[in-house]
Design a protein around this motif. Structure first.
Motif, mmCIF file in Angstrom:
data_model
loop_
_atom_site.group_PDB
_atom_site.id
_atom_site.type_symbol
_atom_site.label_atom_id
_atom_site.label_comp_id
_atom_site.label_asym_id
_atom_site.label_seq_id
_atom_site.Cartn_x
_atom_site.Cartn_y
_atom_site.Cartn_z
ATOM 1 N N ALA A 116 -23.940 -23.005 -0.981
ATOM 2 C CA ALA A 116 -25.133 -22.718 -0.440
ATOM 3 C C ALA A 116 -25.077 -21.560 0.865
ATOM 4 N N LEU A 117 -23.797 -21.900 1.677
ATOM 5 C CA LEU A 117 -23.494 -20.821 2.820
ATOM 6 C C LEU A 117 -23.086 -19.750 2.186
ATOM 7 N N TYR A 118 -22.126 -19.632 1.137
ATOM 8 C CA TYR A 118 -21.591 -18.542 0.603
ATOM 9 C C TYR A 118 -22.777 -17.711 0.007
ATOM 10 N N PHE A 119 -23.658 -18.314 -0.739
ATOM 11 C CA PHE A 119 -24.675 -17.668 -1.594
ATOM 12 C C PHE A 119 -25.657 -16.618 -0.643
ATOM 13 N N PRO A 135 -16.323 -16.723 -5.391
ATOM 14 C CA PRO A 135 -17.511 -16.661 -5.609
ATOM 15 C C PRO A 135 -18.268 -17.535 -5.995
ATOM 16 N N GLY A 136 -17.845 -18.819 -5.916
ATOM 17 C CA GLY A 136 -18.495 -20.115 -6.135
ATOM 18 C C GLY A 136 -18.867 -20.438 -7.632
ATOM 19 N N CYS A 137 -17.879 -19.823 -8.497
ATOM 20 C CA CYS A 137 -17.803 -19.990 -10.087
ATOM 21 C C CYS A 137 -17.556 -21.485 -10.393
ATOM 22 N N TRP A 138 -17.999 -22.364 -9.761
ATOM 23 C CA TRP A 138 -17.548 -23.670 -10.204
ATOM 24 C C TRP A 138 -17.735 -24.066 -11.546
ATOM 25 N N THR A 160 -10.983 -28.506 -2.988
ATOM 26 C CA THR A 160 -10.707 -28.265 -1.515
ATOM 27 C C THR A 160 -10.233 -26.844 -1.284
ATOM 28 N N VAL A 161 -9.332 -26.565 -2.365
ATOM 29 C CA VAL A 161 -8.691 -25.178 -1.910
ATOM 30 C C VAL A 161 -9.751 -24.066 -2.326
ATOM 31 N N LEU A 162 -10.330 -24.068 -3.398
ATOM 32 C CA LEU A 162 -11.607 -23.252 -3.727
ATOM 33 C C LEU A 162 -12.656 -23.025 -2.847
ATOM 34 N N ALA A 163 -12.967 -24.326 -2.169
ATOM 35 C CA ALA A 163 -13.924 -24.378 -1.130
ATOM 36 C C ALA A 163 -13.649 -23.643 0.042
ATOM 37 N N MET A 166 -13.527 -19.758 -0.265
ATOM 38 C CA MET A 166 -14.909 -18.925 -0.278
ATOM 39 C C MET A 166 -15.020 -18.334 1.126
ATOM 40 N N PHE A 167 -14.399 -18.738 2.051
ATOM 41 C CA PHE A 167 -14.515 -18.181 3.278
ATOM 42 C C PHE A 167 -13.100 -17.404 3.924
ATOM 43 N N LEU A 168 -12.386 -17.270 3.073
ATOM 44 C CA LEU A 168 -11.113 -16.463 3.405
ATOM 45 C C LEU A 168 -11.096 -15.014 3.018
ATOM 46 N N PRO A 169 -10.598 -14.118 3.899
ATOM 47 C CA PRO A 169 -10.492 -12.702 3.441
ATOM 48 C C PRO A 169 -9.704 -12.408 2.424
ATOM 49 N N VAL A 170 -10.172 -13.123 1.149
ATOM 50 C CA VAL A 170 -9.301 -12.731 0.017
ATOM 51 C C VAL A 170 -10.255 -12.340 -1.021
#
Length: 242
Positions: A116-119, A135-138, A160-163, A166-170
């Motif tokens: 929700a935050l990422y979108f 990009p939240g491609c769950w 956990t890693v993917l969540a 979402m907020f890392l500069p990758v």
């Protein structure tokens, strides 16, 4: 008499209708999930994924932003993406028993809250039209978990890693809009979609080769952007040193 302007508006509006059809596929996927028909659910999600892959190029081609400005295509796309990419796959992860108990609760909270935050993140896209963070491609991640069926702790680790990612500069590549390596990325994305549809069609009872190819395609799509970043930094260092 042929009116190019009216024809252009109709084509642009048709693209919005195509995008909106994703909401119908989301409902069909949800109905299948409620009945615990996970293979059918993922088939509808794959159909929605295909629609999402083609409506963007069509929207740019027919200039929907100006010719069908009544509807906000970006907002429409985000609403449907949250349903098909996030909400329904998160439910499937918990409802299927692949992750249940406290781990399942934690997973669905992580997925829905972080997404929700990422979108809503205004920095979602990078300059080269890649994604800033996972990009939240769950829908893709959960489908692969269904195909592999690992232990719950592996699922929890992946979520956990993917969540966090979402907020890392990758950077994560967009298979259609990221120009760098597009000649490889787009075919890999098409292959992933075909394998995902094949796996869902057969109730995830597919050969080890198909599962291996699905995992390898997923790993490429997840890691390609980060590899590009490393190469960019290395090239920058070499230029400064030269």
């Amino acid at each position: 008499m042929f009116d190019p302007e009216k024809t252009g508006r109709r084509k642009a509006l048709a693209v919005h209708f195509l995008t909106a059809s994703g909401a119908v596929f989301a409902m069909l996927a949800l109905l299948a999930a409620v009945e615990r028909h996970w293979d059918e659910m993922f088939l509808w999600l794959v159909v929605a994924f295909v629609v999402d892959g083609i409506d963007g190029p069509l929207a740019r081609r027919y200039d929907v932003k100006h010719k069908a400005a009544r509807f906000d295509g970006v907002l429409l796309d985000l609403i449907i993406d949250y349903l098909t990419y996030v909400f329904i796959p998160a439910y499937a992860l918990y409802g299927s028993g692949l992750m249940d108990g406290w781990s399942g609760w934690l997973a669905i909270i992580l997925i829905t809250f972080a997404s929700a935050l990422y979108f809503a993140d205004t920095r979602m896209k990078t300059r080269d039209n890649s994604f800033h963070g996972f990009p939240g491609c769950w829908n893709m991640a959960v489908l692969v978990l269904f195909a592999v069926a690992p232990p719950w702790w592996v699922c929890l680790g992946v979520v956990t890693v993917l969540a966090v990612a979402m907020f890392l500069p990758v950077k994560f590549v967009h298979p259609v809009r990221t120009k760098r390596w597009k000649g490889l990325t787009l075919p890999v994305a098409v292959l992933w979609t075909a394998l995902a549809g094949w796996a869902a069609w057969h109730g995830f009872e597919v050969s080890g080769l198909a599962v291996s190819l699905l995992v390898l395609a997923s790993l490429y799509l997840v890691s390609a952007g980060a590899v590009q970043q490393v190469l960019d930094r290395r090239e920058g260092v070499l230029r400064r040193a030269g």
